[in-house]
Motif scaffolding. Structure first.
Motif: not given
Length: 493
Positions: A84-85, A93-98, A110-118
């Protein structure tokens, strides 16, 4: 000086100047992040459920958004995992960190396109601030390694899942790819011991200059390097000059590492987590890590000794004090809201804001009301070792409530590299250091409720075998420094 090292110094100056701007305006920086997060997520399912569009200030936010741990947030996470979005954050999210959970089994962060660069920028900036401070950039011309989880990702419902360190491996900048080790083929090996052996073979002939990872697992790598070469790691890697670590306190390992390396090397401490990259060491001579206030994370803090009371006060960055133990609460551009990370921190500086990690809110000993935390046992061990030849590979502490004889006590399970000449005196030294730090513990000793600590020796590689037995050998897995039960203790006994 190579072109690459010259460019690194120029880049480092820019990063330093940018860092100074937000670090000198902490409250305004956090307020800006706060507003951006709420605006972006206003029309998500979570934002709608919690009236984000009506929130005008932090007081409103604290009223509408209660502090949650993973279990409480899980119903929202499960909707995102199902595909679901616009649930916790805009889009998917781009990914889920397990990560390893407790009561819920695996956790999916969740890791999103906004959070990943940080996550990427923070690790990079920590190194560049080191370059700016020390002028040392020669290491960029050699090889570097991060002991990490497998970069192989699973896919489900159009989403990718993996360990954070494995996900981050996909984002190594192109200009570092030639320097990066191990190879992809080695990095994807699942069995940790096999992987470390392969890394040893692959890196042994190389010009390794930067080595990074959780200290306990880097120690394993160093020991196998030393066994292969029959010499110190610093002699195998003559240009090795920088150790980057995170996840656990380095101090209990420092003496052992310097012995394995054969000399001192500079180090940089990081505070990364699947939930966000929170802090990094910005000064070699300063205690604590710079809290990243401009990295898509809004921070709240709850005093540890009030955390389990009804409606404990939530503090923002401008309200915290030095030396107080706080539980770290975060809201992020990955869609975590007033989320209890479980980590506890204390501030060592307020100009700028620097923190040390003091432990986990669930990792403590309070069988008799003493509430001993991770920082205290680590500090006590370091104080007892100071000025001695004692070296410790690993340790953990648990209460012994029902001993066969005598009073109850705290039992320290220690794997020694070099044992003390007088084990009883060493135990007393630990106990005295504990009593200086924790008045409740001191009262229990004085009142003959507890007796002084008891040390139980753990055999060579005993902790590695324990972690292997529970399926947590290597990667980002860490041994708890202390427990309020005897689950680990009984497995080691």
């Amino acid at each position: 000086m190579s072109l690459k090292s010259f460019a690194a110094k120029l880049f480092a100056r820019n990063v330093y100047n940018t860092t100074q701007k937000w670090a000198q305006n902490p409250v305004a920086t956090q307020q800006k992040v706060f507003k951006q997060l709420l605006k972006k997520a206003a029309h998500t399912a979570f934002g709608t459920d919690h009236n984000f569009s009506t929130i005008q200030n932090y007081t409103d936010f604290a009223t509408h958004v209660p502090v949650r741990d993973y279990e409480a947030l899980k119903p929202y996470v499960e909707r995102v995992v199902a595909g679901e979005a616009d649930v916790l954050w805009v889009g998917k999210p781009l990914y889920f960190a397990k990560t390893s959970g407790t009561t819920s089994g695996a956790k999916y962060i969740p890791l999103t396109k906004e959070s990943m660069p940080y996550h990427i920028e923070a690790a990079r900036n920590a190194i560049l601030l080191y370059v700016h401070e020390t002028g040392n950039a020669d290491f960029v011309d050699g090889k570097m390694i991060f002991l990490q989880g497998s970069p192989v990702l699973e896919e489900k419902n159009g989403l990718k899942f993996g360990r954070l360190s494995g996900i981050v491996a996909h984002y190594v900048p192109s200009y570092l790819q030639r320097n990066r080790m191990p190879s992809w083929e080695t990095n994807i090996i699942d069995d940790w011991e096999t992987k470390v052996d392969a890394i040893v073979e692959e890196t042994y002939p190389e010009d390794m200059r930067v080595i990074s990872g959780i200290p306990s697992w880097v120690q394993m790598y160093f020991e196998r390097l030393q066994k292969k070469g029959n010499k110190k790691v610093g002699d195998i890697f003559k240009n090795f000059s920088l150790f980057i670590y995170g996840g656990v306190n380095y101090e209990p390992y420092r003496a052992k590492f310097e012995n394995l390396i054969g000399r001192k090397v500079d180090s940089i401490e990081l505070f990364p987590a699947s939930e966000g990259f929170f802090a990094y060491q910005d000064k070699q001579g300063e205690k604590g890590m710079l809290l990243l206030l401009n990295a898509g994370v809004f921070y709240e803090f709850i005093k540890s000794d009030e955390f389990f009371t009804d409606n404990p006060k939530r503090y923002t960055i401008g309200e915290v004090a030095l030396g107080v133990n706080y539980v770290l609460i975060i809201s992020t551009n990955a869609g975590l809201w007033a989320y209890n990370t479980g980590d506890t921190v204390a501030f060592t500086s307020l100009q700028p804001y620097r923190v040390i990690v003091t432990g986990r809110i669930k990792h403590f000993i309070s069988a008799f009301g003493e509430h001993v935390i991770g920082k205290e046992v680590e500090s006590a061990l370091n104080e007892a070792m100071e000025g001695t030849q004692v070296r410790v590979n690993e340790f953990t502490v648990a209460p012994q409530i029902n001993p066969v004889n005598g009073l109850p006590y705290h039992e320290w399970f220690i794997e020694f590299e070099n044992e003390p000449d007088d084990m009883e005196a060493f135990a007393i030294a630990i106990d005295e250091a504990m009593r200086k730090q924790n008045t409740y513990y001191d009262d229990l000793i004085r009142g003959s409720i507890l007796r002084t600590v008891v040390i139980t020796k753990v055999g060579k590689n005993g902790f590695q075998e324990y972690m292997k037995s529970i399926g947590k050998l290597g990667g980002q897995n860490k041994l708890p420094r202390l427990s309020n039960d005897r689950k680990i203790a009984d497995a080691l006994s």
